[in-house]
Design a protein around this motif. Structure first.
Motif, mmCIF file in Angstrom:
data_model
loop_
_atom_site.group_PDB
_atom_site.id
_atom_site.type_symbol
_atom_site.label_atom_id
_atom_site.label_comp_id
_atom_site.label_asym_id
_atom_site.label_seq_id
_atom_site.Cartn_x
_atom_site.Cartn_y
_atom_site.Cartn_z
ATOM 1 N N ILE A 161 -117.679 119.341 27.513
ATOM 2 C CA ILE A 161 -117.388 120.773 27.578
ATOM 3 C C ILE A 161 -116.339 121.019 28.659
ATOM 4 C CG2 ILE A 161 -118.366 123.072 27.969
ATOM 5 C CD1 ILE A 161 -121.062 121.943 27.040
ATOM 6 N N ASN A 162 -115.306 121.774 28.288
ATOM 7 C CA ASN A 162 -114.189 122.039 29.220
ATOM 8 C C ASN A 162 -113.670 120.723 29.814
ATOM 9 O OD1 ASN A 162 -114.367 124.882 28.875
ATOM 10 N ND2 ASN A 162 -116.075 124.951 30.339
ATOM 11 N N TYR A 163 -113.445 119.788 28.926
ATOM 12 C CA TYR A 163 -113.063 118.433 29.323
ATOM 13 C C TYR A 163 -111.663 118.367 29.936
ATOM 14 C CZ TYR A 163 -110.474 118.768 24.926
ATOM 15 O OH TYR A 163 -109.633 119.180 23.927
ATOM 16 N N ASN A 164 -111.455 117.299 30.685
ATOM 17 C CA ASN A 164 -110.130 116.929 31.186
ATOM 18 C C ASN A 164 -109.645 115.791 30.292
ATOM 19 O OD1 ASN A 164 -107.935 115.706 32.558
ATOM 20 N ND2 ASN A 164 -108.693 116.461 34.527
ATOM 21 N N VAL A 165 -108.453 115.929 29.705
ATOM 22 C CA VAL A 165 -107.941 114.931 28.758
ATOM 23 C C VAL A 165 -107.948 113.528 29.354
ATOM 24 C CG1 VAL A 165 -105.941 114.218 27.387
ATOM 25 C CG2 VAL A 165 -106.535 116.625 27.543
ATOM 26 N N LYS A 166 -107.743 113.428 30.666
ATOM 27 C CA LYS A 166 -107.712 112.111 31.311
ATOM 28 C C LYS A 166 -109.088 111.459 31.355
ATOM 29 C CE LYS A 166 -103.749 113.220 34.291
ATOM 30 N NZ LYS A 166 -103.274 113.323 35.692
ATOM 31 N N GLU A 167 -110.131 112.245 31.112
ATOM 32 C CA GLU A 167 -111.492 111.717 31.224
ATOM 33 C C GLU A 167 -112.145 111.463 29.870
ATOM 34 O OE1 GLU A 167 -113.457 114.632 33.581
ATOM 35 O OE2 GLU A 167 -112.497 113.987 35.460
ATOM 36 N N ILE A 168 -111.372 111.606 28.783
ATOM 37 C CA ILE A 168 -111.916 111.342 27.448
ATOM 38 C C ILE A 168 -111.021 110.347 26.701
ATOM 39 C CG2 ILE A 168 -112.935 113.649 27.309
ATOM 40 C CD1 ILE A 168 -110.662 114.364 25.319
ATOM 41 N N TYR A 169 -111.588 109.759 25.641
ATOM 42 C CA TYR A 169 -110.791 108.904 24.757
ATOM 43 C C TYR A 169 -109.969 109.814 23.855
ATOM 44 C CZ TYR A 169 -114.156 105.360 26.240
ATOM 45 O OH TYR A 169 -114.948 104.519 26.982
ATOM 46 N N THR A 170 -108.702 109.518 23.704
ATOM 47 C CA THR A 170 -107.830 110.387 22.903
ATOM 48 C C THR A 170 -107.464 109.784 21.551
ATOM 49 O OG1 THR A 170 -105.886 109.445 24.007
ATOM 50 C CG2 THR A 170 -106.829 111.454 24.962
ATOM 51 N N GLU A 171 -107.628 108.467 21.392
ATOM 52 C CA GLU A 171 -107.280 107.817 20.122
ATOM 53 C C GLU A 171 -108.304 108.132 19.039
ATOM 54 O OE1 GLU A 171 -105.550 103.688 20.275
ATOM 55 O OE2 GLU A 171 -106.460 103.753 22.261
ATOM 56 N N GLY A 172 -107.834 108.250 17.791
ATOM 57 C CA GLY A 172 -108.722 108.515 16.665
ATOM 58 C C GLY A 172 -109.505 107.292 16.231
ATOM 59 N N CYS A 173 -110.691 107.522 15.675
ATOM 60 C CA CYS A 173 -111.569 106.421 15.274
ATOM 61 C C CYS A 173 -111.085 105.711 14.013
ATOM 62 C CB CYS A 173 -112.979 106.942 15.054
ATOM 63 S SG CYS A 173 -113.795 107.477 16.572
ATOM 64 N N VAL A 174 -110.465 106.452 13.095
ATOM 65 C CA VAL A 174 -110.050 105.840 11.830
ATOM 66 C C VAL A 174 -109.046 104.715 12.084
ATOM 67 C CG1 VAL A 174 -108.865 106.228 9.636
ATOM 68 C CG2 VAL A 174 -110.522 107.900 10.462
ATOM 69 N N GLU A 175 -108.013 104.982 12.873
ATOM 70 C CA GLU A 175 -107.005 103.961 13.158
ATOM 71 C C GLU A 175 -107.578 102.869 14.050
ATOM 72 O OE1 GLU A 175 -103.824 101.667 13.079
ATOM 73 O OE2 GLU A 175 -104.160 103.443 11.823
ATOM 74 N N LYS A 176 -108.441 103.243 14.994
ATOM 75 C CA LYS A 176 -109.026 102.260 15.915
ATOM 76 C C LYS A 176 -109.903 101.266 15.157
ATOM 77 C CE LYS A 176 -109.127 101.521 20.456
ATOM 78 N NZ LYS A 176 -110.013 102.273 21.373
ATOM 79 N N ILE A 177 -110.720 101.794 14.248
ATOM 80 C CA ILE A 177 -111.587 100.913 13.459
ATOM 81 C C ILE A 177 -110.759 100.118 12.457
ATOM 82 C CG2 ILE A 177 -113.454 100.882 11.756
ATOM 83 C CD1 ILE A 177 -114.612 103.328 13.225
#
Length: 237
Positions: A178-194
């Motif tokens: 909630i009210n995240y900081n972009v630097k503190e979350i994963y930004t890549e999508g799961c479809v391409e990662k998997i």
């Protein structure tokens, strides 16, 4: 009349390969079940290329096990009909495996397309279904990803635009999305990662498939040699 040392060795080697066939059959069944479990949770049910391939793998594994039993009985009893049946069925299995490999290669993009579609559908169900939420959370944590294409996909799911699931956080804590900081979350999508993970492991799968096919072809060769010996009126001691 007893067969000389060469054919006796062929019979012994055939027994060894039959044991290898049993091991390969169990391996194929395990791989098929594992693939089916994964796909059943990520791709909607139905007769699609993605859902059919694991079933084919399981069926081939079970059939290979039964064929190995037939081959063992044929070699033990030196029965011409059983050995011919073994050769024919094993040849059919090799052909099916080649066809399955070609189908897997041809439909690889279709599988990823279905996965992308179903992943997005499950994202829509995320706020409503606990089971779906647990599955997506586990996937995002394990693959260090967020959303289908990227983390912004979650903006259409939650009422708050500044929110993602807590599983998107690098360090998962309650409410961290909630009210995240972009630097503190994963930004890549799961479809391409998997998809990248699958592509990196496809060589291992291909190598295993080639190994199984090689063993099966050698088994066919040795079985044909034994059939020729039986047809010539010899008996193996």
């Amino acid at each position: 009349m007893a067969v000389e040392g060469g054919m006796r060795c062929v019979k012994i080697l055939l027994y060894v390969f039959l044991l290898a066939f049993c091991a390969c059959a169990v391996g194929l069944i395990a791989v098929g079940i594992g693939a089916q479990l994964v796909l059943s949770q990520t791709i909607s049910q139905g007769a699609t290329p993605a859902s059919i391939l694991p079933v084919v793998i399981i069926a081939v594994g079970a059939f290979l096990f039964l064929v190995a039993i037939v081959g063992c009985c044929g070699a033990c009893k030196e029965n011409y009909c059983l050995m011919i049946t073994f050769v024919i069925f094993l040849s059919l299995i090799v052909l099916v495996e080649v066809a399955a490999a070609i189908a897997g290669y041809v439909f690889r993009d279709k599988v990823m397309s279905e996965f992308n579609k179903d992943f997005r559908q499950q994202m829509k169900d995320y706020p409503k279904q606990n089971q779906t939420a647990l599955f997506l959370d586990g996937m995002q944590e394990n693959f260090k990803c967020c959303g289908a294409a990227n983390y912004t996909d979650w903006k259409t799911i939650f009422e708050s635009k500044a929110r993602v699931p807590d599983s998107c956080c690098v360090n998962v804590t309650q409410g961290c999305g909630i009210n995240y900081n972009v630097k503190e979350i994963y930004t890549e999508g799961c479809v391409e990662k998997i998809g990248s993970w699958l592509r990196s492991n496809v060589l291992l799968v291909a190598a295993a498939a080639l190994g199984i096919a090689f063993v099966e072809v050698l088994g066919i060769v040795f079985a044909c040699c034994l059939v020729k010996s039986i047809q010539s009126g010899y008996e193996v001691m």
